[in-house]
Design a protein around this motif. Structure first.
Motif, PDB file in Angstrom:
ATOM      1  N   SER A  45      -4.549   2.709 -12.825  1.00  0.00           N
ATOM      2  CA  SER A  45      -3.788   2.121 -11.824  1.00  0.00           C
ATOM      3  C   SER A  45      -2.902   3.044 -10.804  1.00  0.00           C
ATOM      4  O   SER A  45      -2.451   4.258 -11.354  1.00  0.00           O
ATOM      5  CB  SER A  45      -3.064   0.833 -12.256  1.00  0.00           C
ATOM      6  N   PRO A  46      -2.681   2.847  -9.550  1.00  0.00           N
ATOM      7  CA  PRO A  46      -2.018   3.793  -8.723  1.00  0.00           C
ATOM      8  C   PRO A  46      -0.695   3.583  -9.324  1.00  0.00           C
ATOM      9  O   PRO A  46       0.010   4.936  -9.282  1.00  0.00           O
ATOM     10  CB  PRO A  46      -1.869   2.835  -7.387  1.00  0.00           C
ATOM     11  N   GLU A  89      -0.813  -7.210  -1.905  1.00  0.00           N
ATOM     12  CA  GLU A  89       0.038  -6.156  -2.933  1.00  0.00           C
ATOM     13  C   GLU A  89      -0.597  -5.019  -3.588  1.00  0.00           C
ATOM     14  O   GLU A  89      -0.175  -3.826  -3.664  1.00  0.00           O
ATOM     15  CB  GLU A  89       0.833  -7.074  -4.219  1.00  0.00           C
ATOM     16  N   ASN A  90      -1.801  -5.239  -4.131  1.00  0.00           N
ATOM     17  CA  ASN A  90      -2.640  -4.199  -4.507  1.00  0.00           C
ATOM     18  C   ASN A  90      -2.880  -3.129  -3.671  1.00  0.00           C
ATOM     19  O   ASN A  90      -3.087  -2.007  -3.827  1.00  0.00           O
ATOM     20  CB  ASN A  90      -4.096  -4.863  -5.130  1.00  0.00           C
ATOM     21  N   ILE A  91      -3.287  -3.609  -2.311  1.00  0.00           N
ATOM     22  CA  ILE A  91      -3.614  -2.681  -1.282  1.00  0.00           C
ATOM     23  C   ILE A  91      -2.495  -2.137  -0.891  1.00  0.00           C
ATOM     24  O   ILE A  91      -2.414  -0.707  -0.650  1.00  0.00           O
ATOM     25  CB  ILE A  91      -4.297  -3.189   0.058  1.00  0.00           C
ATOM     26  N   LEU A  96       0.730   2.904  -0.770  1.00  0.00           N
ATOM     27  CA  LEU A  96       2.103   3.846  -1.241  1.00  0.00           C
ATOM     28  C   LEU A  96       1.721   5.018  -1.986  1.00  0.00           C
ATOM     29  O   LEU A  96       2.400   6.115  -1.646  1.00  0.00           O
ATOM     30  CB  LEU A  96       2.599   2.903  -2.072  1.00  0.00           C
ATOM     31  N   VAL A  97       0.857   5.114  -2.886  1.00  0.00           N
ATOM     32  CA  VAL A  97       0.402   6.154  -3.645  1.00  0.00           C
ATOM     33  C   VAL A  97      -0.291   7.297  -2.799  1.00  0.00           C
ATOM     34  O   VAL A  97      -0.174   8.540  -2.994  1.00  0.00           O
ATOM     35  CB  VAL A  97      -0.284   5.884  -5.037  1.00  0.00           C
ATOM     36  N   GLU A  98      -1.228   6.819  -1.844  1.00  0.00           N
ATOM     37  CA  GLU A  98      -1.813   7.591  -1.212  1.00  0.00           C
ATOM     38  C   GLU A  98      -1.003   8.544  -0.116  1.00  0.00           C
ATOM     39  O   GLU A  98      -1.106   9.419   0.279  1.00  0.00           O
ATOM     40  CB  GLU A  98      -2.975   6.941  -0.313  1.00  0.00           C
ATOM     41  N   TYR A 107      -6.592   9.692  -3.422  1.00  0.00           N
ATOM     42  CA  TYR A 107      -7.448   8.633  -2.830  1.00  0.00           C
ATOM     43  C   TYR A 107      -7.648   7.495  -3.845  1.00  0.00           C
ATOM     44  O   TYR A 107      -8.084   7.955  -4.668  1.00  0.00           O
ATOM     45  CB  TYR A 107      -8.684   9.116  -2.227  1.00  0.00           C
ATOM     46  N   ILE A 108      -7.198   6.241  -3.585  1.00  0.00           N
ATOM     47  CA  ILE A 108      -7.369   5.239  -4.434  1.00  0.00           C
ATOM     48  C   ILE A 108      -8.650   4.452  -4.078  1.00  0.00           C
ATOM     49  O   ILE A 108      -8.478   3.731  -3.106  1.00  0.00           O
ATOM     50  CB  ILE A 108      -6.017   4.250  -4.471  1.00  0.00           C
TER      51      ILE A 108
END
Length: 228
Positions: A45-46, A89-91, A96-98, A107-108
């Motif tokens: 997960s991110p 929320e998932n996106i 946020l991580v990207e 890249y998620i």
């Protein structure tokens, strides 16, 4: 998903980096056969990437696999994230991580189990080359996907374009590259519009909004968001 990703890397001239020494490393590092470009494929997960020490260890092990001095400035991380369903929320979590540029350009790639199975069946019928070099360029195929009213819909077509967007080495002609970039912008706009519509609905439900004190208004708004 790992099998599909491996076939895509091979199709576009990337191969796995193998070490002469034994290293316990679950992620796979791919290197381009033409340019100085590396991709580390990570399953998880991110949020797990933001845990302390995870990214530094991933980079350290990548350097143990490959002593190329160019790796530091030319390494990307592809995070394969299987979800049960897609939510705002998932996106947002993925974005946020990207946006975190420490250690890697990240890249998620999020997907569902059904999407992967459907895409795998298409690849079996059409072949990996036709699926990723020809199908995304067909105007009717792209237009039918772009016209979807809900970008959170699942399906192998959506996953196909998601992969084309995330794996930046997948080369399409200029017109379609522009369309794929616009697709990412359209998804973000869709999320923003949905959030705006949600707040508009909440505002419509607040009674006597013009007579409320600021604190009362904020309290009503918070309750409305929680209820949503």
């Amino acid at each position: 998903m790992n099998e599909i990703i491996s076939k895509i890397f091979e199709l576009f001239g990337y191969g796995p980096v193998e070490s002469e020494i034994e290293i316990r490393f679950e992620s796979i590092l791919y290197k381009s056969q033409k340019i100085e470009d590396y991709w580390l494929v990570y399953q998880g997960s991110p949020d797990s990437l933001l845990e302390e020490g995870i990214q530094s260890n991933l980079l350290k092990n990548s350097k143990r696999l490959c002593a190329d001095e160019a790796l530091d400035k030319n390494i990307n991380l592809l995070c394969l994230w299987e979800c049960h369903n897609f939510t705002e929320e998932n996106i947002k979590s993925a974005h946020l991580v990207e946006e975190d540029l420490y250690f890697f350009k990240k890249y998620i790639l999020y997907y569902t189990h059904n999407e992967v199975n459907e895409l795998y069946q298409q690849i079996k019928m059409l072949g990996i080359n036709s699926t990723f070099r020809e199908l995304p360029l067909k105007p009717d195929f792209f237009e039918s996907y772009k016209s979807l009213s809900d970008f959170f819909n699942e399906g192998w077509q959506a996953l196909l374009y998601r992969i084309c967007i995330k794996l930046t080495f997948i080369t399409l002609n200029q017109t379609k590259n522009e369309q794929l970039t616009n697709l990412g912008e359209m998804i973000e706009e869709k999320i923003a519009n949905q959030a705006l519509n949600k707040y508009e609905n909440i505002l419509e439900q607040i009674k006597d909004i013009g007579n409320l004190e600021p604190d009362e208004f904020l309290d009503s708004l918070d309750k409305g968001v929680a209820h949503e």
